[in-house]
Design a protein around this motif. Sequence first.
Motif, PDB file in Angstrom:
ATOM      1  N   THR A 183     -54.911 -11.825  -9.332  1.00 46.07           N
ATOM      2  CA  THR A 183     -54.417 -12.012 -10.694  1.00 46.07           C
ATOM      3  C   THR A 183     -53.252 -11.059 -10.963  1.00 46.07           C
ATOM      4  N   ASP A 184     -52.658 -11.195 -12.138  1.00 49.93           N
ATOM      5  CA  ASP A 184     -51.576 -10.296 -12.551  1.00 49.93           C
ATOM      6  C   ASP A 184     -52.094  -8.899 -12.876  1.00 49.93           C
ATOM      7  N   ASP A 185     -53.410  -8.723 -12.916  1.00 48.09           N
ATOM      8  CA  ASP A 185     -53.961  -7.389 -13.178  1.00 48.09           C
ATOM      9  C   ASP A 185     -53.510  -6.397 -12.113  1.00 48.09           C
ATOM     10  N   TYR A 186     -53.473  -6.844 -10.860  1.00 45.44           N
ATOM     11  CA  TYR A 186     -53.176  -5.896  -9.772  1.00 45.44           C
ATOM     12  C   TYR A 186     -51.793  -5.253  -9.893  1.00 45.44           C
ATOM     13  N   PRO A 187     -50.693  -6.009 -10.031  1.00 48.19           N
ATOM     14  CA  PRO A 187     -49.380  -5.346 -10.113  1.00 48.19           C
ATOM     15  C   PRO A 187     -49.265  -4.428 -11.326  1.00 48.19           C
ATOM     16  N   LEU A 188     -49.908  -4.806 -12.434  1.00 51.30           N
ATOM     17  CA  LEU A 188     -49.855  -3.958 -13.624  1.00 51.30           C
ATOM     18  C   LEU A 188     -50.604  -2.650 -13.392  1.00 51.30           C
ATOM     19  N   ILE A 189     -51.804  -2.744 -12.828  1.00 50.62           N
ATOM     20  CA  ILE A 189     -52.606  -1.542 -12.573  1.00 50.62           C
ATOM     21  C   ILE A 189     -51.935  -0.664 -11.520  1.00 50.62           C
ATOM     22  N   ASN A 190     -51.432  -1.281 -10.476  1.00 48.10           N
ATOM     23  CA  ASN A 190     -50.782  -0.527  -9.403  1.00 48.10           C
ATOM     24  C   ASN A 190     -49.558   0.216  -9.919  1.00 48.10           C
ATOM     25  N   GLN A 191     -48.729  -0.460 -10.719  1.00 53.51           N
ATOM     26  CA  GLN A 191     -47.538   0.186 -11.271  1.00 53.51           C
ATOM     27  C   GLN A 191     -47.921   1.281 -12.260  1.00 53.51           C
ATOM     28  N   PHE A 192     -48.972   1.043 -13.033  1.00 53.48           N
ATOM     29  CA  PHE A 192     -49.427   2.079 -13.966  1.00 53.48           C
ATOM     30  C   PHE A 192     -49.876   3.331 -13.228  1.00 53.48           C
ATOM     31  N   ASN A 225     -58.175   2.982  -4.382  1.00 51.63           N
ATOM     32  CA  ASN A 225     -59.505   2.652  -4.903  1.00 51.63           C
ATOM     33  C   ASN A 225     -60.188   3.830  -5.595  1.00 51.63           C
ATOM     34  N   VAL A 226     -59.791   5.072  -5.300  1.00 53.79           N
ATOM     35  CA  VAL A 226     -60.378   6.232  -5.976  1.00 53.79           C
ATOM     36  C   VAL A 226     -59.371   6.971  -6.860  1.00 53.79           C
ATOM     37  N   LYS A 227     -58.131   6.539  -6.843  1.00 50.34           N
ATOM     38  CA  LYS A 227     -57.069   7.233  -7.571  1.00 50.34           C
ATOM     39  C   LYS A 227     -57.327   7.342  -9.085  1.00 50.34           C
ATOM     40  N   PRO A 228     -57.831   6.277  -9.765  1.00 48.69           N
ATOM     41  CA  PRO A 228     -58.047   6.407 -11.211  1.00 48.69           C
ATOM     42  C   PRO A 228     -58.986   7.541 -11.590  1.00 48.69           C
ATOM     43  N   PRO A 269     -49.277   9.534 -29.469  1.00 52.28           N
ATOM     44  CA  PRO A 269     -48.468  10.165 -28.419  1.00 52.28           C
ATOM     45  C   PRO A 269     -48.746   9.483 -27.075  1.00 52.28           C
ATOM     46  N   GLU A 270     -47.724   9.393 -26.233  1.00 48.39           N
ATOM     47  CA  GLU A 270     -47.857   8.609 -25.010  1.00 48.39           C
ATOM     48  C   GLU A 270     -48.971   9.105 -24.106  1.00 48.39           C
ATOM     49  N   ILE A 271     -49.219  10.411 -24.096  1.00 46.67           N
ATOM     50  CA  ILE A 271     -50.237  10.920 -23.190  1.00 46.67           C
ATOM     51  C   ILE A 271     -51.628  10.377 -23.523  1.00 46.67           C
ATOM     52  N   LEU A 272     -51.848  10.021 -24.786  1.00 49.90           N
ATOM     53  CA  LEU A 272     -53.133   9.441 -25.167  1.00 49.90           C
ATOM     54  C   LEU A 272     -53.280   8.018 -24.648  1.00 49.90           C
ATOM     55  N   TYR A 273     -52.169   7.287 -24.504  1.00 51.33           N
ATOM     56  CA  TYR A 273     -52.235   5.963 -23.863  1.00 51.33           C
ATOM     57  C   TYR A 273     -52.711   6.107 -22.423  1.00 51.33           C
ATOM     58  N   HIS A 274     -52.168   7.099 -21.740  1.00 46.39           N
ATOM     59  CA  HIS A 274     -52.552   7.335 -20.349  1.00 46.39           C
ATOM     60  C   HIS A 274     -54.033   7.709 -20.262  1.00 46.39           C
ATOM     61  N   TYR A 275     -54.497   8.528 -21.194  1.00 48.61           N
ATOM     62  CA  TYR A 275     -55.910   8.927 -21.201  1.00 48.61           C
ATOM     63  C   TYR A 275     -56.813   7.706 -21.324  1.00 48.61           C
ATOM     64  N   LEU A 276     -56.510   6.820 -22.275  1.00 49.85           N
ATOM     65  CA  LEU A 276     -57.360   5.655 -22.518  1.00 49.85           C
ATOM     66  C   LEU A 276     -57.346   4.691 -21.335  1.00 49.85           C
ATOM     67  N   SER A 327     -61.122   4.435 -14.546  1.00 45.59           N
ATOM     68  CA  SER A 327     -62.060   5.282 -13.808  1.00 45.59           C
ATOM     69  C   SER A 327     -63.491   4.775 -13.962  1.00 45.59           C
ATOM     70  N   MET A 328     -63.821   4.241 -15.137  1.00 52.33           N
ATOM     71  CA  MET A 328     -65.146   3.652 -15.344  1.00 52.33           C
ATOM     72  C   MET A 328     -65.311   2.394 -14.493  1.00 52.33           C
ATOM     73  N   ILE A 329     -64.267   1.584 -14.437  1.00 51.29           N
ATOM     74  CA  ILE A 329     -64.324   0.335 -13.665  1.00 51.29           C
ATOM     75  C   ILE A 329     -64.498   0.627 -12.175  1.00 51.29           C
ATOM     76  N   CYS A 330     -63.699   1.562 -11.644  1.00 53.34           N
ATOM     77  CA  CYS A 330     -63.772   1.793 -10.201  1.00 53.34           C
ATOM     78  C   CYS A 330     -65.063   2.494  -9.797  1.00 53.34           C
ATOM     79  N   ARG A 331     -65.726   3.160 -10.758  1.00 57.57           N
ATOM     80  CA  ARG A 331     -67.006   3.802 -10.437  1.00 57.57           C
ATOM     81  C   ARG A 331     -68.202   2.889 -10.643  1.00 57.57           C
TER      82      ARG A 331
END
Length: 319
Positions: free
Chosen positions: A292-301, A68-71, A260-267, A273-277
């Motif tokens: 929903t399918d959001d959870y497995p995608l977010i968790n794996q990300f 819950n605070v990881k992002p 570059p892939e690192i910018l995908y991670h940033y976005l 981080s905005m959502i969890c705060r």
Amino acid sequence: MLYSYSNVWDELCYFSSAQYSKSYLQTKYERTNFKEQKSKAFRNAYPFLYYIEHGKSYFHAAQNSQINVKPTLLFYGLVQLLKACILTVDPDYPSTTAILAHGVTSRKIKKVGYSFVDDEVKIQKNGLFTHASKVLFNLNNLENEKFTMLQLLQSIPELNKVLKITKKGNLFLPTTVDHDVITLPEQILSSYHFTSERFISFLQSKQASIDIVIVEQNQKQIKIKSNFPDKILSKAPFYFNILNQNYFIKSQKEALLLLPEILYHYLLLYNLSMICRYETDWWCELLQTYSTDDYPLINQFLTTTEQKIPYLIHRFLTT
């Protein structure tokens, strides 16, 4: 050597020396036309190593935290690590207060029918994202560009399996690398709507002065050869998957965002981080109900980005 999360941090430990960091930055600055290279390297040595140490601390905290605070921890860890990367090419960073902002905005969550994969972020004129894009990757004119979360998730190869399971896409094809020969599935040509010659031109357009030739082609595969395969594999449409230690290629040319892939991670981390705060009710409900399918995608990300960002930062600083 096979990649692992721990050995990347171990290999970055030499930046904990101010003497080494000063020498490292001076070498970087001497490759450019910066004035006062020695004094700027001396001035930036401590900020540079502090950014890395601070980023490392965030990542270690994230490794031991609840989801819950990881992002938030991962996002601010990435922010610090990106600042270190910026100092290698911009000795005057931060030159203005405008570039201290995040450089991205996200829209307010609509409570009814909200889906994370359909959410989007918008690039601002100023801020860390915009500045990093420009000075690290020579990407300009990104202001007002919008990206959906699904587009971003589909650009991270480690998520290909869960995206396929959740019917959100299957956008990567495996490759094999043997010294200077890269073997690709022949279907990449029809998928990109390219002849073999056009495909080679497409790859060469991303790599200045690198020769690439076809050494074999049949109905199943196409083999290309270059004296600098690492440089070819370091940019889109190729992506390294840290889970199986292999390179993949984007299966659809239209799906290439060419960031570059690192910018995908940033976005993605910015939005999460905005959502969890600020959208804690939706966030906690997602984590508790798995509705929903959001959870497995977010968790794996989150599992992936925790390991992938140190690898990407290490690659940037050491190549």
